[in-house]
Design a protein around this motif. Structure first.
Motif, PDB file in Angstrom:
ATOM      1  N   SER A   1     -19.737  83.462  94.958  1.00 45.39           N
ATOM      2  CA  SER A   1     -20.257  82.406  95.513  1.00 45.39           C
ATOM      3  C   SER A   1     -21.279  82.056  94.411  1.00 45.39           C
ATOM      4  CB  SER A   1     -20.665  82.207  96.846  1.00 45.39           C
ATOM      5  OG  SER A   1     -21.467  80.835  97.167  1.00 45.39           O
TER       6      SER A   1
ATOM      7  N   TYR B   1     -17.217  78.311  96.144  1.00 47.41           N
ATOM      8  CA  TYR B   1     -18.832  78.108  96.157  1.00 47.41           C
ATOM      9  C   TYR B   1     -19.216  77.225  97.169  1.00 47.41           C
ATOM     10  CZ  TYR B   1     -23.153  77.371  93.308  1.00 47.41           C
ATOM     11  OH  TYR B   1     -24.276  77.294  92.780  1.00 47.41           O
ATOM     12  N   SER B   2     -18.231  76.346  97.908  1.00 41.97           N
ATOM     13  CA  SER B   2     -18.642  75.531  99.019  1.00 41.97           C
ATOM     14  C   SER B   2     -18.220  76.331 100.135  1.00 41.97           C
ATOM     15  CB  SER B   2     -17.974  74.147  98.799  1.00 41.97           C
ATOM     16  OG  SER B   2     -16.482  74.479  98.950  1.00 41.97           O
ATOM     17  N   ASN B   3     -18.764  75.694 101.359  1.00 39.89           N
ATOM     18  CA  ASN B   3     -18.375  76.344 102.539  1.00 39.89           C
ATOM     19  C   ASN B   3     -16.890  76.203 102.935  1.00 39.89           C
ATOM     20  OD1 ASN B   3     -20.962  77.420 103.164  1.00 39.89           O
ATOM     21  ND2 ASN B   3     -21.533  76.101 104.579  1.00 39.89           N
ATOM     22  N   GLU B   4     -16.355  74.826 102.504  1.00 41.90           N
ATOM     23  CA  GLU B   4     -14.928  74.420 102.854  1.00 41.90           C
ATOM     24  C   GLU B   4     -14.201  75.583 102.075  1.00 41.90           C
ATOM     25  OE1 GLU B   4     -17.743  71.154 103.477  1.00 41.90           O
ATOM     26  OE2 GLU B   4     -17.524  72.438 101.586  1.00 41.90           O
TER      27      GLU B   4
END
Length: 424
Positions: free
Chosen positions: A275, A302-305
């Motif tokens: 991340s 990188y994103s939570n998704e």
């Protein structure tokens, strides 16, 4: 012998490009026991170059001049040297013929401007360049030999190794045997390393040097002469005993190089889930040929998704603990490892800054995990007062060190004096 370097070029002087040539030359010569005493950078201005050549030639024995040997109007090194000597530029027939032959052999049309590269000061001694169109040359001015080298890094390195080093060894009688040992550290300041080693008595002919190349500090143990070389192993052992876990590699430029060395053709496999490091771990490993023998994949989630959908992180973990947490990186590492049943997986998630921090998790807070087939190791660290780039590079180094220690069967998580650890 007093060695200096003059680097040329407006793009270097203005900071448009980083002068990696000068760093490489200084480091290469230092490994031979030859120290650079002085270095300056001069723009593409004829009078400034001439004045620099004249002024420094009163102080140095040898001056490496880098750049300005190309075919264009801003390549002025030969002309400036001719002015400094009060000489004319003379066409070097040997190099002119080499240029014509080179272009013909490569089925290329030679521009008339390329013939400029065969113009040398009248008293110059041509220096061969078998890998490019710009010949080097050397000229004696006042007390110094000025040795002119091309700015193209590949050509420069070839000329330094094949032409310059043999020249100074012959000219200045440098024949003493030398040896160099390098110890790589992370998480320790240069001054604290030096303080720890201050009480060590070094044998005659052995000296210590320190090179900061964050996130690493490299300790160089240099031995001059056969007697000192014979004592190098003993001194190295003593230094390693004093510094202990501060040392993370020997004779490797980076921890990534150490990890590659240990994983290459080892039979082990590695996966990465990044991340805050944003692919840095992966990129550093694929710089090495053969990394495909152990690297399964590198995922920038990188994103939570992406953490949920790609790595299978439970959304409840993110809701309860946040993206920068022990629970999250442990789930990331497990998910990355399980995709291809890798032997190891590393994961990182942090706040690299300059914004995004909070009171509980300030900028520089990073969670790192290492998953094996049997256990997951994790830690949360605080990297204080560092740039975004350095937070990321230090995070990558700590992650690599965790893996290195696991490969060696050592304690995976250790304390670094300059980095605060919140939790295991």
């Amino acid at each position: 012998m007093k060695l200096e370097m003059i680097c040329t070029g407006e793009e270097v002087l203005s900071g448009q490009i980083i002068d990696t040539n000068a760093a490489w030359v200084a480091n290469t010569l230092m490994e031979l026991g030859i120290e650079t005493n002085h270095r300056i950078t001069v723009g593409d201005r004829l009078e400034d170059l001439r004045d620099a050549f004249i002024e420094r030639s009163h102080h140095a024995d040898v001056i490496i001049v880098n750049g300005g040997l190309g075919p264009t109007s801003d390549d002025m090194s030969a002309e400036a040297m001719a002015l400094a000597k009060g000489e004319s530029l003379i066409e070097n027939e040997e190099w002119r013929d080499r240029l014509i032959s080179w272009f013909s052999k490569n089925n290329r049309q030679m521009a008339k401007s390329n013939l400029k590269q065969a113009l040398l000061p009248e008293s110059a001694v041509m220096v061969d360049n078998p890998v490019g169109t710009a010949c080097g040359f050397r000229v004696k001015l006042n007390k110094a030999w000025l040795f002119f080298t091309p700015g193209v890094p590949f050509e420069l390195k070839h000329m330094i190794k094949e032409q310059f080093i043999p020249f100074i060894k012959s000219e200045f009688g440098i024949s003493e045997n030398t040896a160099l040992k390098k110890l790589l550290t992370i998480g320790h300041g240069e001054s604290s390393l030096a303080d720890n080693l201050a009480g060590l008595t070094l044998p005659l002919g052995i000296t210590l040097g320190y090179r900061s190349s964050m996130p690493h500090i490299e300790i160089k143990i240099f031995a001059r002469g056969d007697k000192a070389i014979n004592q190098l192993a003993e001194v190295t052992k003593a230094i390693k005993s004093i510094l202990g876990i501060a040392i993370v590699a020997e004779d490797r430029p980076t921890l990534a190089a150490e990890i590659h060395h240990r994983l290459f053709q080892s039979g082990f496999s590695l996966s990465l889930a990044e991340s805050c490091t944003g692919g840095m771990l992966t990129s550093q490993l694929i710089d090495f040929p053969g990394s495909s023998s152990y690297l399964h994949h590198g995922l920038v989630t990188y994103s939570n998704e992406s953490k949920v959908k790609v790595l299978g992180v439970n959304p409840q973990i993110l809701d309860d603990h946040g993206a920068v947490s022990i629970a999250t990186v442990e789930a990331m590492a497990r998910g990355a490892r399980e995709i291809l049943d890798s032997d190891f997986a590393l994961s990182t998630s942090g706040i690299a800054g300059p914004d995004g921090g909070s009171e509980d998790k300030p900028v520089g807070t990073v969670a790192i995990a290492l998953a094996t087939k049997h256990v997951v190791y994790s830690q949360m660290v605080k990297i204080p007062n560092r740039s975004r780039q350095l937070v990321r590079s230090l995070s990558a180094a700590i992650a690599y060190d965790m893996l290195r220690r696991a490969l060696l069967g050592e304690a995976v998580i250790v304390d670094y004096p300059s980095i605060t650890r919140f939790a295991k």
